[in-house]
Design an enzyme around this catalytic site. Sequence first.
Site, PDB file in Angstrom:
ATOM      1  N   HIS A  23       0.826  -1.273  -0.014  1.00 27.62           N
ATOM      2  CA  HIS A  23      -0.040   0.107  -0.090  1.00 27.62           C
ATOM      3  C   HIS A  23       0.853   1.257   0.128  1.00 27.62           C
ATOM      4  CE1 HIS A  23      -2.854   2.844   2.690  1.00 27.62           C
ATOM      5  NE2 HIS A  23      -3.336   2.474   1.314  1.00 27.62           N
ATOM      6  N   ARG A  24       0.750   2.124  -1.221  1.00 29.46           N
ATOM      7  CA  ARG A  24       1.687   3.121  -1.458  1.00 29.46           C
ATOM      8  C   ARG A  24       3.087   2.821  -1.282  1.00 29.46           C
ATOM      9  NH1 ARG A  24      -1.658   7.075   2.875  1.00 29.46           N
ATOM     10  NH2 ARG A  24      -3.416   6.314   2.493  1.00 29.46           N
ATOM     11  N   GLU A  50       0.573  -0.818  -4.740  1.00 36.24           N
ATOM     12  CA  GLU A  50      -0.721   0.212  -4.824  1.00 36.24           C
ATOM     13  C   GLU A  50      -0.054   1.493  -4.711  1.00 36.24           C
ATOM     14  OE1 GLU A  50      -4.038   2.788  -3.310  1.00 36.24           O
ATOM     15  OE2 GLU A  50      -2.230   2.252  -2.279  1.00 36.24           O
ATOM     16  N   ASP A  52      -1.061   5.827  -5.655  1.00 38.65           N
ATOM     17  CA  ASP A  52      -2.266   6.796  -5.733  1.00 38.65           C
ATOM     18  C   ASP A  52      -2.115   7.863  -6.939  1.00 38.65           C
ATOM     19  OD1 ASP A  52      -4.141   5.713  -3.316  1.00 38.65           O
ATOM     20  OD2 ASP A  52      -2.083   6.645  -2.541  1.00 38.65           O
ATOM     21  N   HIS A  65      -0.738  10.501  -2.434  1.00 34.45           N
ATOM     22  CA  HIS A  65      -2.216  10.382  -1.770  1.00 34.45           C
ATOM     23  C   HIS A  65      -3.106  11.538  -1.763  1.00 34.45           C
ATOM     24  CE1 HIS A  65      -5.277   9.378   1.113  1.00 34.45           C
ATOM     25  NE2 HIS A  65      -5.148   8.273   0.662  1.00 34.45           N
ATOM     26  N   GLU A 132      -4.413   3.573  -8.369  1.00 37.37           N
ATOM     27  CA  GLU A 132      -5.738   4.037  -7.580  1.00 37.37           C
ATOM     28  C   GLU A 132      -5.888   5.459  -8.028  1.00 37.37           C
ATOM     29  OE1 GLU A 132      -6.343   4.439  -3.426  1.00 37.37           O
ATOM     30  OE2 GLU A 132      -8.130   5.602  -4.043  1.00 37.37           O
ATOM     31  N   LYS A 134      -7.312   8.684  -8.046  1.00 34.30           N
ATOM     32  CA  LYS A 134      -7.958   9.816  -7.037  1.00 34.30           C
ATOM     33  C   LYS A 134      -8.902  10.389  -7.742  1.00 34.30           C
ATOM     34  CE  LYS A 134      -6.267   8.226  -3.036  1.00 34.30           C
ATOM     35  NZ  LYS A 134      -7.334   7.459  -2.315  1.00 34.30           N
ATOM     36  N   ASP A 264       0.668  -1.964   4.371  1.00 31.67           N
ATOM     37  CA  ASP A 264       1.913  -0.888   4.391  1.00 31.67           C
ATOM     38  C   ASP A 264       3.321  -1.849   4.799  1.00 31.67           C
ATOM     39  OD1 ASP A 264       0.214   1.170   4.173  1.00 31.67           O
ATOM     40  OD2 ASP A 264      -0.234   1.279   6.362  1.00 31.67           O
TER      41      ASP A 264
END
Length: 284
Positions: A23-24, A50, A52, A65, A132, A134, A264
């Site tokens: 995640h990120r 992943e 953003d 993000h 993802e 945004k 994370d």
Amino acid sequence: MLKNPRLQSLSGRFPKRPRIIAHRGASGLVPENTLTAFVLAAEQGADMVELDLRLSKDGHLVVLHDASLERTTNGRGFVHEHTLAELQQLDAGYAFTLDGGATFPFRGLRLRIPTLEEVIASIPQHLGINTEIKSAPWDPADRQRGQVIAEKLVALVRRHPDLRERLLVSSFDAAVLDTVRHLEPELPLGLCTMPIAPLPEQLRTTVERGYEAFHPTDIGFDEHGTAVVQSAHLAGLLVNVWTIDSPERAVELAALGIDGIITDYPEATRKAIDRALGSFTARR
Ligand code: G3P
Ligand code: MG
């Protein structure tokens, strides 16, 4: 094997355990959405990262993000009010701390806000990428930028066809996913949801809109989790849950049969699941 052909390349690689989706990047350990975080995620055995996507003032796809710069960088204002050159002057490691603000170990180390293309060029080619988009459905201007991101992402895929095998396009905004589907029907899509409606209802929406993946949060997941995973699989969808930072919880969700764990901490998560799967195999 999942019956949806858009998922074959994504599902076929990981037949034995849920995908570890960083995640990120490995954002629990180093500043989120930086090249450092994505490279570390790969080194730690993530299957996918992943990230953003947001739009700079001059139309570049940048990986950040928040809509604004304050939380993670030394900049001020909205991302879309700055050109790429301005954004890349900023320190993307400025605010990262592991000790509640006593120290900022990445400050001044020249970590930058990367473009999507820079991320792709920096990570190994086996790694999947969950992009993802945004886009805030309640904000028409932000939504318009989300549509532009969708179009630019499709243009990027057309310039780099090898990405088709690696990409999962996700968003909280179904409208931008529909744009991607319209422009590039073969790309797999995932709908992210917040715990504001019952899980089965959100899954139904995801199935009805014809997407390939359902990305709920873990909040309230247990109430309907087993049924939702079974229903999703019957409908040919993947279930990727976010954000799972407890290895014990990751193992519980793996036992429920979810397809991806968005975390994370990719290494700790992978090790916990591998340990659990190992002991399960040993018992058989
Ligand atoms: O893609 C899952 C997760 O990243 C969605 O939430 O706010 O971390 O982008 P957020
Ligand atoms: Mg995200």
